[in-house]
Design an enzyme around this catalytic site. Structure first.
Site, short mmCIF file in Angstrom:
data_model
loop_
_atom_site.label_atom_id
_atom_site.label_comp_id
_atom_site.label_asym_id
_atom_site.label_seq_id
_atom_site.Cartn_x
_atom_site.Cartn_y
_atom_site.Cartn_z
CG ASP A 1 -12.12 -5.85 -12.15
OD1 ASP A 1 -11.09 -5.27 -12.53
OD2 ASP A 1 -12.14 -6.65 -11.20
CB SER B 1 -18.05 -8.56 -2.26
OG SER B 1 -17.34 -7.37 -1.97
CG HIS B 2 -14.99 -9.18 -8.08
ND1 HIS B 2 -14.21 -10.17 -8.63
CD2 HIS B 2 -14.68 -8.04 -8.74
CE1 HIS B 2 -13.48 -9.64 -9.59
NE2 HIS B 2 -13.74 -8.36 -9.69
CG MET B 3 -16.59 -4.56 -6.70
SD MET B 3 -15.49 -4.44 -8.14
CE MET B 3 -15.88 -2.80 -8.71
#
Length: 779
Positions: A717, A736-738
């Site tokens: 991040d 997904s997180h990104m």
């Protein structure tokens, strides 16, 4: 003894003309700039003996195709030269000659191969680590260069274990037999061969267009690291896993590296033992199933979700599909549904990282009735579909309930983690005891609630997205809502936006436990290598953050209340948005808190290694269970000896893991020995376009660049604070997180491009991303 020795490209082909049995070599003429200058007419006369309409003129320099340097593509080759045009022919000859360093360097002239049916490049081993696979990449579009110049839009990649003698495609068998013959002729197992099939005299013939040795300098050689016995054991295990287990429905076994808890993204395709065993211990062996059961899905406790196939993490996809079936759904309908999911994935491999979006029905949403209509074409009747729809609605109401929803209790559990954390690290426990209790409390108050809140957050996103699908809100309104959320990662971005030496200590107190590879002991924490991640002298970053409240008009709120009632969702508009906010923010909060305990456990493992004089690089190969067992078991053998013995064994095993090649989706046992790499559909974030220079994650200067990282791991991040222009990840799905962060920040990104494309983008200096048309161009 080798019959032939490697020389120049031209000499190699000339020598093969009389030796090669498994393929043909086109007629050729050799010349040089020296000969052209001294006797141009003779060169032209020699070329006419080829009796060709069109020619290909290729460089054949001494500095190409050697054992030390291939210089592939360094010098000029010109195709489709008219043989009857003296001016065009001479111009091409001189251009190729002048592209090479020496006047004596050879120029290779051959007829252009026509009526090509298949053309490509084959390696006798993996080109990067020499693992024992024939690696073929080819195209069937009639071009003779689409693979080598990277222009192919329909290239196929095929891997075949060297000691496997069964073939399904006769042409691929012939290519591999050609490569084997060349290995014998040159007494060399490490070859790069260009080949083509073409129609000549109404018959398809195989041609060898080029052969050269693979450059081995400073590469890991795993040629002997994958014994066939290991693959045959794997084959037997896969066959046994086809048999359905207790409470598991479905007729077919499928395993994948990206569905569900997505190990390829979180721990990588080839994790070392510590990272892999930690992931299994705290989530995928037991925790995952407990929470699916708690949230209203089928009870699959005691079933591990992820299997280690010779060190590569594979999700049991059949099991995963079962875990998304409402527990109250009729068993016969459930069986049909699982088989439908399996069949759909088997026919659409590109959906393997999007199963929750494009395959399974895991909750009710505002567009469910329309989505479920596809089942009418797959053997379901309207009554069965209605029963499924009702089951999903009942399950969804249970999850989103503003008073008794499980996610509320799970979020509250996470608040106990800080107290548990402090109690353990401030205790007088031994290192082994501290590691044990950090992991145990991490599971009980961290990953168990996280698995639940993550499910609730998925339901939240599904409901929100479906409001866009039915045109109740616009995509911009959806993005405005997401941007209004106060997530951990947004707070991290704000903090790093104003990071300096004065507030560095407080920043590290809050966020220092994060690391790019959450489970990887070799990935430093923010507080262990601050300079790797951040620049305290940086000017305020232009982070794509807009802090504004999300406002829904009274009229729209009334309409949403009516919509919720119409769909039987037992929640009002205000409660609905509270659920979305709490679930989406809660997912990040719980993950942030549980990683504090996990990260500290990894720190203590490193300290334990120092105590026993074991390097961190070696500890990465130690199974976490070997440490946890020592909490309640005392052995006569010293723990150091025990650890070192296991580390050495696991290191050896890891060589095999590095050598093995397997498809991302394993559907049939014979794919263990030979398979095609199926195309992957990446996830494009935003509708923007961007052109910028590329950078890798560890490069110092990232500002204004498109950054390429392997996994879409939350630990990356910090990249969003570096004023980067865009992002490309090798692994990672739409959820997904990104992907979520890039969407929140309005940053153009491409998530999950796959290994082959990622390697290509790594080599590009500049890239153009066109998110709207979903295209990536290497400039």
């Amino acid at each position: 003894m080798a019959e032939l020795k490697f020389k120049t490209k031209a000499q190699n082909l000339k020598n093969l003309q009389t030796k090669l049995k498994k393929a043909k070599v086109l007629p050729l003429v050799l010349t040089s700039l020296e000969e052209l200058i001294s006797n141009e007419d003779k060169v032209l006369q020699d070329i006419q003996t080829l009796k060709a309409n069109r020619l290909i003129i290729r460089s054949s320099s001494l500095s190409e195709d050697s054992m030390k340097n291939s210089n592939a593509g360094a010098f000029l080759s010109l195709a489709n030269i008219k043989a009857d045009s003296k001016d065009e022919l001479l111009k091409a000859l001189y251009e190729v000659a002048n592209s090479m360093p020496s006047k004596s360097d050879e120029i290779l002239v051959q007829p252009m191969l026509e009526n090509i049916t298949l053309c490509g490049v084959g390696f006798s081993v993996d080109k990067d680590n020499f693992s024992p696979y024939f690696c073929l990449q080819y195209d069937e579009n009639g071009s003779n260069s689409s693979i080598t110049d990277g222009s192919s839009k329909s290239a196929k990649t095929y891997y075949h274990y060297r000691n496997y003698l069964e073939f399904k495609d006769i042409r691929l068998q012939k290519i591999i037999e050609l490569i084997k013959e060349l290995e014998v002729l040159y007494d060399c197992h490490f070859l790069d061969v260009e080949f083509a099939f073409a129609i000549q005299d109404d018959k398809e013939e195989l041609f060898c267009l080029q052969v050269r040795p693979l450059v081995m300098h400073e590469k890991n050689n795993l040629f002997h690291s994958l014994p066939k016995e290991a693959l045959y054991r794997f084959y037997k295990r896969f066959e046994s896993l086809k048999e359905s287990r207790s409470r598991v429905l479905g007729d077919k076994a499928i395993f994948g590296v990206m569905p569900d808890w997505n190990p390829a993204e979180i721990i990588g395709l080839r994790p070392k033992r510590l990272a892999f065993s930690l992931y299994k211990e705290i989530i995928t062996d037991n925790i995952w199933a407990y929470q699916r059961d708690n949230y209203g899905y089928r009870d699959l406790r005691s079933h591990p979700l992820i299997h280690s196939f010779l060190g590569i993490p594979y999700v049991d996809v059949r099991l995963s599909f079962n875990s998304f079936i409402p527990k109250k759904l009729d068993e016969n309908i459930a069986q049909k549904l699982v088989n439908f999911y399996l069949d759909k994935l088997n026919k659409n491999h590109e959906l393997h990282d999007k199963i929750e979006f494009n395959i399974v029905y895991s909750c009710y949403d505002f567009n469910s009735s329309k989505k479920l209509e596809e089942l009418l074409n797959h053997g379901f009747n309207e009554n069965e579909i209605k029963r499924l729809e009702f089951s999903l609605l009942e399950l969804t109401n249970k999850i989103i309930n503003p008073r008794s929803g499980f996610y509320l209790k799970d979020i509250q559990k996470a608040y106990k983690l800080k107290e548990r954390y402090d109690g353990i690290i401030n205790s007088n426990f031994s290192l082994i005891d501290k590691i044990y209790w950090l992991i145990e409390e991490c599971k009980r108050y961290g990953t168990l609630p996280f698995a639940g809140v993550a499910r609730a957050a998925f339901v939240a996103m599904q409901l929100l997205n479906s409001l866009v699908e039915i045109d109740f809100i616009t995509k911009e309104e959806k993005d405005d809502f997401l941007n209004s959320l106060n997530t951990v990662s947004k707070n991290l971005s704000k903090q790093t936006n104003h990071l300096n030496f004065h507030n560095k200590d407080q920043f590290l107190k809050d966020f220092g436990h994060l690391r790019a590879g959450t489970y990887n002991i070799l990935s430093p924490r923010y507080d262990e290598d601050f300079e790797l991640y951040f620049d305290a002298d940086q000017k305020d970053s232009k982070v794509y953050l807009q802090d504004k409240a999300f406002v829904f008009s009274k009229e729209k709120t009334r309409a949403l209340n009516a919509l919720l009632k119409e769909h039987g969702l037992e929640i009002n508009a205000c409660e609905f948005f509270d659920f979305l906010k709490q679930a989406i923010e809660g997912r990040e909060l719980v993950k942030f808190e549980f990683t504090r305990l996990l990260s500290k456990a990894i720190v203590y493992i490193e300290e334990l290694g120092k105590y026993y004089d074991i390097e961190k690089e070696d500890l990465a190969h130690l199974d976490i269970k070997s440490i946890l067992n020592l909490y309640s078991s005392l052995y006569s053998i010293n723990p150091k000896e025990q650890f070192i013995e296991e580390i050495n064994r696991n290191k050896k095993e890891y060589e095999l893991t590095q050598a093995i090649k397997l498809p991302s989706l394993l559907c049939n046992a014979d794919e263990i020995f030979s398979f095609y790499n199926h195309s992957i559909i990446p996830n494009f974030i935003t509708q923007k376009s961007i052109t910028a220079f590329t950078a890798k994650e560890n490069d110092k200067d990232l500002e204004g660049k498109i950054v390429l990282i392997y996994a879409a791991d939350p630990g990356y991040d910090y990249l969003f604070t570096k004023n980067i222009a865009g992002l490309i990840t090798c692994y990672g799905g739409a959820n997904s997180h990104m992907a979520i962060r890039a969407s929140e920040l309005g940053m153009p990104a491409v998530i999950g491009v796959g290994e082959e494309n990622f390697e290509k983008y790594l080599k590009a200096k500049k890239i153009n991303i066109e998110c709207e048309s979903e295209q990536i161009f290497c400039l």
